[in-house]
Design a protein around this motif. Structure first.
Motif, short mmCIF file in Angstrom:
data_model
loop_
_atom_site.label_atom_id
_atom_site.label_comp_id
_atom_site.label_asym_id
_atom_site.label_seq_id
_atom_site.Cartn_x
_atom_site.Cartn_y
_atom_site.Cartn_z
N ALA A 114 48.02 57.27 77.91
CA ALA A 114 48.80 56.38 78.78
C ALA A 114 48.29 56.46 80.23
CB ALA A 114 50.27 56.74 78.71
N LYS A 115 47.98 57.69 80.64
CA LYS A 115 47.46 57.89 82.00
C LYS A 115 46.12 57.20 82.19
CE LYS A 115 45.97 61.59 85.12
NZ LYS A 115 45.81 63.06 85.28
N GLU A 116 45.22 57.40 81.24
CA GLU A 116 43.88 56.82 81.36
C GLU A 116 43.90 55.29 81.21
OE1 GLU A 116 41.44 58.52 82.42
OE2 GLU A 116 42.55 60.42 82.33
N GLU A 117 44.79 54.80 80.36
CA GLU A 117 44.90 53.33 80.21
C GLU A 117 45.41 52.69 81.49
OE1 GLU A 117 45.61 52.45 75.47
OE2 GLU A 117 47.34 52.95 76.71
N LYS A 118 46.27 53.40 82.22
CA LYS A 118 46.75 52.89 83.50
C LYS A 118 45.60 52.83 84.50
CE LYS A 118 50.15 53.75 87.14
NZ LYS A 118 51.25 54.64 87.62
N ALA A 121 43.34 49.94 83.58
CA ALA A 121 43.92 48.65 83.96
C ALA A 121 43.74 48.39 85.46
CB ALA A 121 45.39 48.60 83.58
N GLU A 122 43.93 49.43 86.27
CA GLU A 122 43.75 49.30 87.72
C GLU A 122 42.29 48.98 88.05
OE1 GLU A 122 45.17 52.96 89.26
OE2 GLU A 122 47.30 52.41 89.13
#
Length: 291
Positions: A114-118, A121-122
């Motif tokens: 979840a952290k890396e996907e955020k 996305a940024e």
């Protein structure tokens, strides 16, 4: 050709040369207006490549986490299915621990994912912004290039017309005079100036009386010995013509350095770089012409 006619032609030529040199200067400076935009565009592209490399690295990291998570989920599900087939308490404890470890691994991976996907996305949004910025800058650069090309064509057309006028006004004038005259105007925008009394109106220096009289007679082309401009005698209308002597005005050594320069770079010594007159008494400040 009469000396007065030559001076008339030089005065007309002066206006043409000033305009010509101004246009040439603009043509030289015009492309420089693009330097800032093109440098910015190159910098944006360089930053985009670096950010895109970071994005691809992050994307690979996310893909690896997804793969690990998938394996952890499969391990947990397999353990849960095996619970139905165990026969002893010992087997239950072992399998229960395996399921718990798989569950903890799965939860940790989901959190990391979840952290890396955020982050991914940024980075993707930043790349889109960079792409839009690059596209807008490229459009501005292309429009500026087109505008500059149009201005350059206009300048070239004006130069062509001025060069024809220059050739017309230069006809019959000694090439050496023309060369010196052009060099003076290139630096000072004024190559021919009046003498009032015995004072050069270009550098405001007091000329020797005999030399000023030669200018007054107007039977040869004379250059100011101080600023190298071509001299032409002009009566002071409404004022009594005054001749200053060196004693009255003081010697050259008494003058401040500022007095040797006018607002157009007075006191220009063209001898130092080959633009001034020769060292001989007659050749230094005059040029004879047959009538």
């Amino acid at each position: 050709m009469q000396i007065s006619d030559i001076l008339d032609k030089l005065e007309s030529l002066q206006q043409v040369l000033v305009e010509k040199y101004d246009i040439e200067s603009k043509m030289e400076e015009l492309p420089k207006s693009l330097i800032g935009s093109t440098e910015s565009l190159e910098q944006f592209k360089k930053e985009y490549i670096e950010k895109n490399a970071e994005y691809e690295s992050e994307k690979a990291k996310v893909a690896a986490l997804k793969q690990e998570l998938e394996e952890a989920v499969k391990a947990r599900e397999a353990g849960e299915k095996s619970m139905d087939s165990i026969d002893t308490h010992r087997e239950y404890d072992i399998l229960s621990n395996q399921i718990k470890e798989a569950q903890n691994r799965e939860n940790s991976l989901r959190k990391d994912l979840a952290k890396e996907e955020k982050i991914l996305a940024e980075q993707n949004e930043n790349l889109k912004s960079e792409e839009e910025l690059i596209a807008a800058t490229e459009k501005d650069v292309e429009e500026s290039k087109a505008s500059i090309d149009q201005e350059m064509n206009d300048y070239k057309s004006q130069l062509s017309s001025l060069e024809k006028q220059e050739a017309e006004h230069s006809e019959g004038i000694d090439p050496e005079i023309l060369f010196k005259f052009q060099r003076i105007i290139l630096r000072n925008r004024k190559g021919i100036v009046p003498v009032r009394g015995n004072v050069c109106d270009g550098c405001h220096m007091i000329l020797p009386a005999q030399f000023a009289n030669e200018v007054h007679r107007g039977d040869k082309i004379l250059f100011c010995p101080y600023c190298s401009r071509i001299l032409r005698y002009e009566e002071d209308e409404g004022l009594e013509s005054t001749f200053f002597s060196m004693d009255e005005a003081g010697s050259l050594a008494d003058l401040d350095d500022e007095d040797l320069l006018d607002e157009d770079q007075e006191g220009l010594d063209l001898d130092s770089d080959g633009d001034g007159e020769d060292s001989g008494d007659d050749e230094k400040s005059s040029m004879d012409f047959e009538e």
